[in-house]
Motif scaffolding. Structure first.
Motif, PDB file in Angstrom:
ATOM      1  N   GLU A 297       0.907  -1.115   0.067  1.00 40.24           N
ATOM      2  CA  GLU A 297      -0.254   0.099  -0.003  1.00 40.24           C
ATOM      3  C   GLU A 297       1.130   1.204  -0.024  1.00 40.24           C
ATOM      4  OE1 GLU A 297      -3.352   2.152   2.910  1.00 40.24           O
ATOM      5  OE2 GLU A 297      -2.853   0.184   3.083  1.00 40.24           O
ATOM      6  N   ALA A 298       1.791   1.214   0.842  1.00 38.88           N
ATOM      7  CA  ALA A 298       2.940   2.205   0.830  1.00 38.88           C
ATOM      8  C   ALA A 298       3.453   2.676  -0.601  1.00 38.88           C
ATOM      9  CB  ALA A 298       3.908   2.155   1.816  1.00 38.88           C
ATOM     10  N   VAL A 299       3.724   1.359  -1.202  1.00 36.44           N
ATOM     11  CA  VAL A 299       4.641   1.599  -2.491  1.00 36.44           C
ATOM     12  C   VAL A 299       3.720   2.194  -3.616  1.00 36.44           C
ATOM     13  CG1 VAL A 299       5.681   0.376  -4.447  1.00 36.44           C
ATOM     14  CG2 VAL A 299       6.247  -0.132  -1.887  1.00 36.44           C
ATOM     15  N   ALA A 300       2.490   1.511  -3.453  1.00 37.10           N
ATOM     16  CA  ALA A 300       1.443   1.851  -4.439  1.00 37.10           C
ATOM     17  C   ALA A 300       0.781   3.364  -4.445  1.00 37.10           C
ATOM     18  CB  ALA A 300       0.228   0.982  -4.356  1.00 37.10           C
ATOM     19  N   SER A 301       1.010   4.003  -3.240  1.00 40.80           N
ATOM     20  CA  SER A 301       0.574   5.294  -2.892  1.00 40.80           C
ATOM     21  C   SER A 301       1.780   6.392  -3.280  1.00 40.80           C
ATOM     22  CB  SER A 301       0.068   5.648  -1.480  1.00 40.80           C
ATOM     23  OG  SER A 301       1.016   5.312  -0.751  1.00 40.80           O
ATOM     24  N   GLY A 302       2.913   5.821  -3.626  1.00 39.99           N
ATOM     25  CA  GLY A 302       4.087   6.561  -3.640  1.00 39.99           C
ATOM     26  C   GLY A 302       4.777   7.258  -2.367  1.00 39.99           C
ATOM     27  N   LEU A 303       4.190   6.713  -1.117  1.00 37.73           N
ATOM     28  CA  LEU A 303       4.937   7.392  -0.083  1.00 37.73           C
ATOM     29  C   LEU A 303       6.084   6.716   0.077  1.00 37.73           C
ATOM     30  CD1 LEU A 303       4.462   8.437   2.796  1.00 37.73           C
ATOM     31  CD2 LEU A 303       3.747   6.095   3.772  1.00 37.73           C
ATOM     32  N   CYS A 304       6.602   5.672  -0.357  1.00 38.93           N
ATOM     33  CA  CYS A 304       7.984   5.121  -0.264  1.00 38.93           C
ATOM     34  C   CYS A 304       8.069   4.168  -1.445  1.00 38.93           C
ATOM     35  CB  CYS A 304       8.182   4.173   1.384  1.00 38.93           C
ATOM     36  SG  CYS A 304       9.950   3.697   1.558  1.00 38.93           S
ATOM     37  N   THR A 305       9.292   4.341  -2.170  1.00 38.56           N
ATOM     38  CA  THR A 305       9.376   3.385  -3.407  1.00 38.56           C
ATOM     39  C   THR A 305      10.785   2.750  -3.356  1.00 38.56           C
ATOM     40  OG1 THR A 305       9.969   5.515  -4.429  1.00 38.56           O
ATOM     41  CG2 THR A 305       7.776   4.738  -4.678  1.00 38.56           C
ATOM     42  N   PRO A 306      10.910   1.949  -2.216  1.00 38.92           N
ATOM     43  CA  PRO A 306      12.440   1.137  -2.297  1.00 38.92           C
ATOM     44  C   PRO A 306      12.528   0.432  -3.637  1.00 38.92           C
ATOM     45  CG  PRO A 306      10.895   0.261  -0.671  1.00 38.92           C
ATOM     46  CD  PRO A 306      10.151   1.325  -1.286  1.00 38.92           C
ATOM     47  N   VAL A 307      13.889   0.214  -3.699  1.00 36.45           N
ATOM     48  CA  VAL A 307      14.152  -0.880  -4.962  1.00 36.45           C
ATOM     49  C   VAL A 307      13.496  -2.353  -4.818  1.00 36.45           C
ATOM     50  CG1 VAL A 307      16.354  -1.409  -4.083  1.00 36.45           C
ATOM     51  CG2 VAL A 307      16.051  -1.617  -6.597  1.00 36.45           C
ATOM     52  N   ILE A 308      13.314  -2.795  -3.475  1.00 38.41           N
ATOM     53  CA  ILE A 308      12.700  -4.003  -3.242  1.00 38.41           C
ATOM     54  C   ILE A 308      11.877  -3.733  -2.054  1.00 38.41           C
ATOM     55  CG2 ILE A 308      12.834  -6.567  -2.593  1.00 38.41           C
ATOM     56  CD1 ILE A 308      15.671  -6.374  -3.948  1.00 38.41           C
ATOM     57  N   GLY A 309      10.710  -3.742  -2.133  1.00 35.49           N
ATOM     58  CA  GLY A 309       9.627  -3.255  -1.092  1.00 35.49           C
ATOM     59  C   GLY A 309      10.009  -3.912   0.250  1.00 35.49           C
ATOM     60  N   TRP A 310      10.274  -5.220   0.486  1.00 32.00           N
ATOM     61  CA  TRP A 310      10.418  -5.570   1.679  1.00 32.00           C
ATOM     62  C   TRP A 310      11.781  -5.547   2.233  1.00 32.00           C
ATOM     63  CZ3 TRP A 310      13.177 -10.328   2.310  1.00 32.00           C
ATOM     64  CH2 TRP A 310      13.414 -10.992   1.071  1.00 32.00           C
ATOM     65  N   ARG A 311      12.841  -5.372   1.612  1.00 31.72           N
ATOM     66  CA  ARG A 311      14.036  -5.292   1.924  1.00 31.72           C
ATOM     67  C   ARG A 311      15.212  -4.666   1.121  1.00 31.72           C
ATOM     68  NH1 ARG A 311      17.712  -8.530  -0.740  1.00 31.72           N
ATOM     69  NH2 ARG A 311      19.026  -8.672   0.804  1.00 31.72           N
TER      70      ARG A 311
END
Length: 400
Positions: A297-311
């Protein structure tokens, strides 16, 4: 649960080892021969025959909440660690984490009739299962002991080789003390949010690394050195860090809502390229290195866009942080450019600092920092541009 299939166990086993070798492991003829000889299906009754020889972990015990408590590791990881261990005929070997007994059976083949293998686990149900599998495959001579693995097995030491098959945050003194001078310790060691299988060689009271490889393991019971905390109001983004770092998630709460600075490295990677070396190198150069994990949800909203979501590796400094990100590059090769996003008062500085390490990594992607492990409290200066990491029983000195 093993069921009959059209393929014989020997055929499936050979196919498994072929897959392992194609992945770059089982480099020595001894490791390859051992994996072709030991029947993995005799140790993983929870799997089908084909599942026993797939390149996957087999969970053998779960907690009430469904989390894994014990498993048979992925065959490629097993081979990788045995490559690192470099067993010689006649070696005296200690294994911490008995698992199914499969790894101990491989060790028995590698050390031969003149060697000795002792495997230790804190869980009596696990050791009972390992004993059963070892006996069924003609390995009655392997000693299985129910004990806290942090204590080792001094009654059979010193050991030429010690291998740890559970995730360890620390290096208990007993492991170093029970390792013979010049002996090798292979351990899935966790620091700064990542786990690496590190091969150490004992040199007096110092353990000197000569190889590290990325891995993941069920954590060892009783080692609680990693902490975590969310940094957004919705509880969707977390940091994982070590107790020696003094990182305060509360001080970073809401930082992702602040303006961001994005810096691009001009370093690109393909869909199958590993870039975990960036993280490894960061741990040897930046004391603020940690792990960021974002829910979908955080990635989809653009709040946080790390290269790999969980690590994904991140660095923090007080009320600011930066993490590795990426953007797609147009073209048929499906490449991506690595960069860094920073938030907080020092966002630009941190993003540039993180991006600079991506560039350094790109100059020599196979480079590995050196890791020396000393007893806790040992007086040792941090090397130039290096980092000292204090754990409860060990002091790590990393040099880039």
């Amino acid at each position: 649960m093993n069921t009959t299939t059209d393929s014989a166990p020997e055929t499936l086993r050979d196919s498994m080892v072929d897959t392992v070798k194609e992945s770059g492991y089982a480099r020595s003829s001894g490791v390859e021969a051992a994996m072709r000889a030991v029947p993995r299906h005799a140790f993983v009754h929870e799997a089908t025959l084909e599942g026993a020889y797939a390149d996957i972990a087999v969970i053998t015990k779960r907690a009430a909440d469904g989390s894994a408590l014990s498993c048979a590791s992925v065959p490629t990881v097993v081979a990788m660690m045995l490559d690192q261990l470099d067993v010689r005929p006649g070696d005296n070997i200690l294994e911490i984490g008995a698992g199914t007994g499969y790894n101990a059976a491989l060790l028995a083949v590698l050390t031969g009739p003149n060697g000795r293998v002792t495997t230790v686990d804190i869980d009596e149900e696990v050791t009972t299962g390992a004993r059963r599998g070892l006996d069924a495959t003609g390995n009655q001579h392997v000693q299985v002991t129910t004990r806290d693995g942090a204590l080792g097995a001094p009654e059979n030491g010193p050991y030429d080789r010690i291998i740890v098959t559970v995730g360890a945050w620390d290096l208990p003194a007993a492991w170093r003390e029970q390792l013979a001078p010049g002996g090798r310790l292979v351990v899935p060691l966790r620091w700064r949010g990542q786990t690496r299988s590190v091969a150490f060689v004992r040199d007096g009271d110092r353990l000197v690394s000569d190889r590290t490889d990325l891995c993941g393991f069920i954590p060892m019971i009783g080692q609680e050195g990693e902490q975590t905390g969310t940094i957004d109001t919705g509880g969707l983004v977390s940091l994982y860090f070590d107790i020696d770092q003094g990182i305060d998630p509360a001080a970073l709460r809401g930082v992702l809502d602040q303006p961001r600075s994005t810096v691009w490295s001009e370093v690109t990677v393909g869909p199958t390229d590993s870039f975990d070396g960036v993280w490894l190198n960061l741990t040897a150069t930046d004391a603020g290195t940690c792990r960021i994990a974002a829910e979908d949800e955080a990635v989809a909203s653009g709040l946080c866009t790390p290269v790999i979501g969980w690590r994904t590796p991140a660095i923090t400094d007080g009320t600011s942080l930066a993490y590795v990100t990426y953007r797609r590059i147009d073209g048929p090769e499906r490449r991506s450019e690595l960069g860094a996003i920073g938030h907080g008062p020092a966002r630009q500085q941190l993003a540039e600092r993180l991006c600079a390490q991506v560039i350094v990594w790109n100059r020599d992607r196979d480079h590995q920092p050196s890791i020396d492990a000393y007893p806790a409290g040992t007086t040792v200066a941090a090397p130039p541009a290096g980092v000292v990491i204090d754990k409860l029983d060990a002091r790590l000195v990393l040099s880039p």
